[in-house]
Design a protein around this motif. Structure first.
Motif, PDB file in Angstrom:
ATOM      1  N   THR A   1       1.441  12.702  -8.332  1.00 14.80           N
ATOM      2  CA  THR A   1       1.964  11.036  -8.957  1.00 14.80           C
ATOM      3  C   THR A   1       1.096  10.845  -7.451  1.00 14.80           C
ATOM      4  O   THR A   1       1.056  10.096  -7.495  1.00 14.80           O
ATOM      5  N   ARG A   2       0.736  11.503  -6.566  1.00 13.57           N
ATOM      6  CA  ARG A   2       0.599  11.595  -5.398  1.00 13.57           C
ATOM      7  C   ARG A   2      -1.169  10.756  -5.332  1.00 13.57           C
ATOM      8  O   ARG A   2      -1.609   9.849  -5.063  1.00 13.57           O
ATOM      9  N   GLU A   3      -1.779  11.689  -6.051  1.00 14.43           N
ATOM     10  CA  GLU A   3      -3.225  11.338  -6.590  1.00 14.43           C
ATOM     11  C   GLU A   3      -3.357   9.898  -6.652  1.00 14.43           C
ATOM     12  O   GLU A   3      -4.342   9.208  -6.513  1.00 14.43           O
ATOM     13  N   PHE A   4      -2.233  10.009  -7.946  1.00 14.60           N
ATOM     14  CA  PHE A   4      -2.161   8.591  -8.811  1.00 14.60           C
ATOM     15  C   PHE A   4      -2.232   7.388  -7.930  1.00 14.60           C
ATOM     16  O   PHE A   4      -2.281   6.393  -7.684  1.00 14.60           O
ATOM     17  N   LEU A   5      -1.270   7.330  -6.920  1.00 18.90           N
ATOM     18  CA  LEU A   5      -0.873   6.497  -5.699  1.00 18.90           C
ATOM     19  C   LEU A   5      -1.436   6.459  -4.827  1.00 18.90           C
ATOM     20  O   LEU A   5      -2.418   5.090  -4.395  1.00 18.90           O
ATOM     21  N   VAL A   6      -2.733   7.148  -4.481  1.00 16.50           N
ATOM     22  CA  VAL A   6      -4.201   7.214  -3.885  1.00 16.50           C
ATOM     23  C   VAL A   6      -4.811   6.083  -4.288  1.00 16.50           C
ATOM     24  O   VAL A   6      -5.219   5.410  -4.008  1.00 16.50           O
ATOM     25  N   MET A   7      -4.671   6.575  -6.089  1.00 17.69           N
ATOM     26  CA  MET A   7      -5.999   5.759  -6.802  1.00 17.69           C
ATOM     27  C   MET A   7      -5.330   4.267  -6.411  1.00 17.69           C
ATOM     28  O   MET A   7      -6.069   3.110  -6.517  1.00 17.69           O
ATOM     29  N   LEU A   8      -4.585   3.797  -6.391  1.00 16.50           N
ATOM     30  CA  LEU A   8      -3.423   2.353  -6.365  1.00 16.50           C
ATOM     31  C   LEU A   8      -3.499   2.116  -5.270  1.00 16.50           C
ATOM     32  O   LEU A   8      -4.590   0.761  -5.348  1.00 16.50           O
ATOM     33  N   LEU A   9      -3.964   3.122  -4.424  1.00 14.83           N
ATOM     34  CA  LEU A   9      -4.049   2.112  -2.544  1.00 14.83           C
ATOM     35  C   LEU A   9      -5.731   1.454  -2.881  1.00 14.83           C
ATOM     36  O   LEU A   9      -5.405   0.755  -2.487  1.00 14.83           O
ATOM     37  N   THR A  10      -6.805   2.730  -2.651  1.00 17.67           N
ATOM     38  CA  THR A  10      -7.999   2.436  -3.126  1.00 17.67           C
ATOM     39  C   THR A  10      -7.930   1.120  -4.061  1.00 17.67           C
ATOM     40  O   THR A  10      -9.332   0.112  -3.560  1.00 17.67           O
ATOM     41  N   ARG A  11      -7.627   0.909  -5.158  1.00 17.51           N
ATOM     42  CA  ARG A  11      -7.741  -0.285  -5.663  1.00 17.51           C
ATOM     43  C   ARG A  11      -6.994  -1.551  -5.937  1.00 17.51           C
ATOM     44  O   ARG A  11      -7.311  -2.545  -6.313  1.00 17.51           O
ATOM     45  N   GLN A  12      -6.247  -1.432  -5.103  1.00 22.76           N
ATOM     46  CA  GLN A  12      -5.103  -2.825  -5.490  1.00 22.76           C
ATOM     47  C   GLN A  12      -6.404  -3.927  -3.858  1.00 22.76           C
ATOM     48  O   GLN A  12      -7.122  -3.877  -3.591  1.00 22.76           O
ATOM     49  N   THR A  13      -6.564  -5.382  -4.719  1.00 24.12           N
ATOM     50  CA  THR A  13      -7.280  -5.822  -4.824  1.00 24.12           C
ATOM     51  C   THR A  13      -6.435  -7.127  -3.883  1.00 24.12           C
ATOM     52  O   THR A  13      -7.936  -8.026  -3.942  1.00 24.12           O
ATOM     53  N   ASN A  14      -4.884  -7.212  -3.760  1.00 21.33           N
ATOM     54  CA  ASN A  14      -4.711  -8.065  -2.429  1.00 21.33           C
ATOM     55  C   ASN A  14      -4.988  -9.371  -2.955  1.00 21.33           C
ATOM     56  O   ASN A  14      -4.940 -10.161  -2.266  1.00 21.33           O
ATOM     57  N   ARG A  15      -5.023  -9.522  -4.069  1.00 22.05           N
ATOM     58  CA  ARG A  15      -4.882 -11.059  -4.593  1.00 22.05           C
ATOM     59  C   ARG A  15      -3.612 -11.937  -4.521  1.00 22.05           C
ATOM     60  O   ARG A  15      -2.946 -11.320  -4.157  1.00 22.05           O
ATOM     61  N   HIS A  16      -3.955 -13.163  -4.961  1.00 16.24           N
ATOM     62  CA  HIS A  16      -2.606 -13.923  -4.954  1.00 16.24           C
ATOM     63  C   HIS A  16      -1.901 -13.516  -6.184  1.00 16.24           C
ATOM     64  O   HIS A  16      -1.974 -13.744  -6.744  1.00 16.24           O
ATOM     65  N   SER A  17      -0.459 -13.213  -5.497  1.00 20.29           N
ATOM     66  CA  SER A  17       0.737 -13.073  -6.388  1.00 20.29           C
ATOM     67  C   SER A  17       2.203 -14.132  -6.548  1.00 20.29           C
ATOM     68  O   SER A  17       1.457 -14.747  -5.213  1.00 20.29           O
ATOM     69  N   GLY A  18       2.025 -14.676  -7.568  1.00 25.85           N
ATOM     70  CA  GLY A  18       3.763 -15.287  -7.766  1.00 25.85           C
ATOM     71  C   GLY A  18       5.003 -14.335  -7.418  1.00 25.85           C
ATOM     72  O   GLY A  18       6.029 -14.949  -6.973  1.00 25.85           O
ATOM     73  N   ARG A  19       4.377 -13.184  -7.709  1.00 24.03           N
ATOM     74  CA  ARG A  19       5.118 -12.204  -6.911  1.00 24.03           C
ATOM     75  C   ARG A  19       5.841 -11.083  -6.386  1.00 24.03           C
ATOM     76  O   ARG A  19       6.419 -10.897  -5.894  1.00 24.03           O
ATOM     77  N   PHE A  20       4.527 -11.306  -5.749  1.00 23.23           N
ATOM     78  CA  PHE A  20       4.792 -10.675  -3.947  1.00 23.23           C
ATOM     79  C   PHE A  20       4.127 -10.767  -2.806  1.00 23.23           C
ATOM     80  O   PHE A  20       3.062 -11.302  -2.749  1.00 23.23           O
ATOM     81  N   HIS A  21       4.365 -10.192  -1.781  1.00 27.02           N
ATOM     82  CA  HIS A  21       4.017 -11.449  -0.807  1.00 27.02           C
ATOM     83  C   HIS A  21       4.499  -9.960  -0.023  1.00 27.02           C
ATOM     84  O   HIS A  21       4.704  -9.286   0.002  1.00 27.02           O
ATOM     85  N   PRO A  22       3.222 -10.135   0.986  1.00 30.75           N
ATOM     86  CA  PRO A  22       2.700  -9.023   2.474  1.00 30.75           C
ATOM     87  C   PRO A  22       4.698  -8.688   2.612  1.00 30.75           C
ATOM     88  O   PRO A  22       5.080  -9.161   3.283  1.00 30.75           O
ATOM     89  N   PRO A  23       4.214  -6.948   2.943  1.00 24.53           N
ATOM     90  CA  PRO A  23       3.576  -5.670   3.002  1.00 24.53           C
ATOM     91  C   PRO A  23       3.158  -5.770   1.489  1.00 24.53           C
ATOM     92  O   PRO A  23       2.382  -4.220   1.565  1.00 24.53           O
ATOM     93  N   TRP A  24       3.321  -6.163   0.845  1.00 23.65           N
ATOM     94  CA  TRP A  24       3.361  -5.556  -1.095  1.00 23.65           C
ATOM     95  C   TRP A  24       1.423  -5.324  -1.189  1.00 23.65           C
ATOM     96  O   TRP A  24       1.201  -6.649  -0.760  1.00 23.65           O
ATOM     97  N   MET A  25       1.462  -5.138  -2.013  1.00 21.89           N
ATOM     98  CA  MET A  25      -0.385  -4.728  -2.393  1.00 21.89           C
ATOM     99  C   MET A  25       0.019  -4.790  -4.098  1.00 21.89           C
ATOM    100  O   MET A  25       0.621  -4.394  -4.113  1.00 21.89           O
ATOM    101  N   THR A  26      -1.258  -6.029  -4.497  1.00 19.98           N
ATOM    102  CA  THR A  26      -1.481  -5.690  -6.152  1.00 19.98           C
ATOM    103  C   THR A  26      -2.181  -5.503  -6.868  1.00 19.98           C
ATOM    104  O   THR A  26      -3.351  -5.132  -6.382  1.00 19.98           O
ATOM    105  N   LEU A  27      -1.750  -5.008  -8.045  1.00 22.97           N
ATOM    106  CA  LEU A  27      -3.109  -4.478  -9.225  1.00 22.97           C
ATOM    107  C   LEU A  27      -2.231  -5.077 -10.636  1.00 22.97           C
ATOM    108  O   LEU A  27      -1.327  -5.839 -10.058  1.00 22.97           O
ATOM    109  N   LEU A  28      -3.598  -5.681 -11.406  1.00 24.24           N
ATOM    110  CA  LEU A  28      -3.432  -5.882 -12.420  1.00 24.24           C
ATOM    111  C   LEU A  28      -3.006  -4.457 -13.822  1.00 24.24           C
ATOM    112  O   LEU A  28      -3.425  -3.927 -13.770  1.00 24.24           O
TER     113      LEU A  28
END
Length: 346
Positions: A240-267
């Motif tokens: 699960t930690r390794e899964f989290l690492v991959m989420l952090l690696t692939r996060q896009t910092n795309r504009h989101s209508g739901r999340f704001h910094p410090p949140w990072m986002t993925l589709l």
């Protein structure tokens, strides 16, 4: 491409191992079979025959003469490690009038190898419609039944064997002279990682420089929050930690209508497409409970497609905002810091 022969070979090999274990137990006088064994063969027979067998011992403790029954097809089965004629006759003698009303056919399943021939009370067998040539099965008979299956049911049997036979083989293990079993349940648990945590001075200096504030203005609880974050990570399973690492690696910092910094986002749909594991929602559920992610799928038309928000949880904004930039600035490995919970460089 996986062939019929591959499926059949693995199924027969595993059933042969189980039969061998039961044979060894028999020689040591260990004749009883557990509920796990009964339920394994219940599920196996249901997969082979598309039947609806249930464990009759759940209805009545140690249901006399029978272990499994299917009220739809009328099939009832005694699962036994004992292959002799005495066991067959004892089973037939304990079949009740209620069983006769519920079931049309009675089968003895020998987990192992049956005898070459049987001399039993023919009158009792005739009364129950029991045919000693047809209605005494062993593992070889199950193997022949498996060979005759269409590919869909063969794949289902193979999946069941892959999933469950390991537990059955452990259940059939025999203890050594000291009472210890080859497989220990204690050894099946993953060891929790021990966090490595520095004094926080390097991270504190980084925050002061990047935010252009004095070190006195940085939150006083920062060292404590670093330790708490490391502790949270250490409580997560390694994968699960390794899964989290991959989420952090692939996060896009795309504009989101739901999340704001410090949140990072993925589709969400992208993660679902790219993740090749078999329990995406399980991994996300663990991380969501621990505060590292949130999954948002509501308001699709207003806020866009489903998203996953990722962050470092805690009450310290300096840590939440600056940890990932610190890791990048210092050329640290996310796999080391997050995956191995090594915060010594902080």
């Amino acid at each position: 491409m996986i062939t019929r022969g591959f499926y059949i070979g693995e199924v027969i090999d595993e059933l042969s191992v189980v039969a061998g274990q039961v044979s060894i137990r028999n020689k040591l006088g260990l004749m009883d079979l557990s509920t796990l064994t009964e339920n394994f063969f219940r599920d196996l027979l249901n997969a082979i025959h598309s039947s609806s067998l249930i464990n009759l011992n759940k209805e009545r403790s140690n249901s006399p003469g029978l272990d499994l029954g299917d009220d739809v097809s009328g099939l009832a089965i005694q699962v036994t490690a004992t292959a002799n004629a005495t066991k067959v006759e004892k089973t037939l003698a304990t079949i009740t009038p209620d069983h006769q009303r519920r079931f049309k056919r009675f089968v003895m399943l020998v987990v192992g190898k049956k005898q070459g021939s049987y001399s039993i009370d023919e009158q009792a067998a005739k009364r129950l419609g029991f045919d000693k040539e047809r209605d005494i099965w062993d593992v070889d008979d199950l193997a022949r039944q498996v060979v005759a299956l269409d590919i869909a049911r063969l794949e289902a049997v193979h999946r069941l064997i892959r999933k469950e036979v390991g537990r059955l083989k452990v259940d059939l293990e025999i203890p050594d002279a000291d009472g210890k079993y080859p497989t220990s349940g204690y050894n099946l648990w993953e060891q929790r990682v021990k966090p490595k945590v520095g004094d926080g001075s390097a991270f504190r200096m980084f925050v002061a420089q990047s935010a252009e504030v004095s070190e006195e203005e940085i939150e006083a609880d920062l060292p404590k929050e670093i330790r708490l974050l490391a502790k949270r990570l250490s409580r997560l399973p390694r994968v699960t930690r390794e899964f989290l690492v991959m989420l952090l690696t692939r996060q896009t910092n795309r504009h989101s209508g739901r999340f704001h910094p410090p949140w990072m986002t993925l589709l969400y749909d992208t993660v679902k497409r790219e993740f090749r594991g078999d329990d995406l929602d399980g991994e996300l559920g663990i991380l969501e409970e621990a505060g590292f992610v949130e999954v948002r799928v509501e308001d699709r038309h207003e806020n866009g497609p489903p998203e996953i928000g990722v962050r470092f949880p805690g009450r310290c904004e300096d840590l939440s905002h600056s940890l990932l930039p610190f890791i990048k600035e210092k050329s640290l490995s996310l796999r080391t810091v997050v995956g191995e919970v090594d915060f010594s460089a902080l």
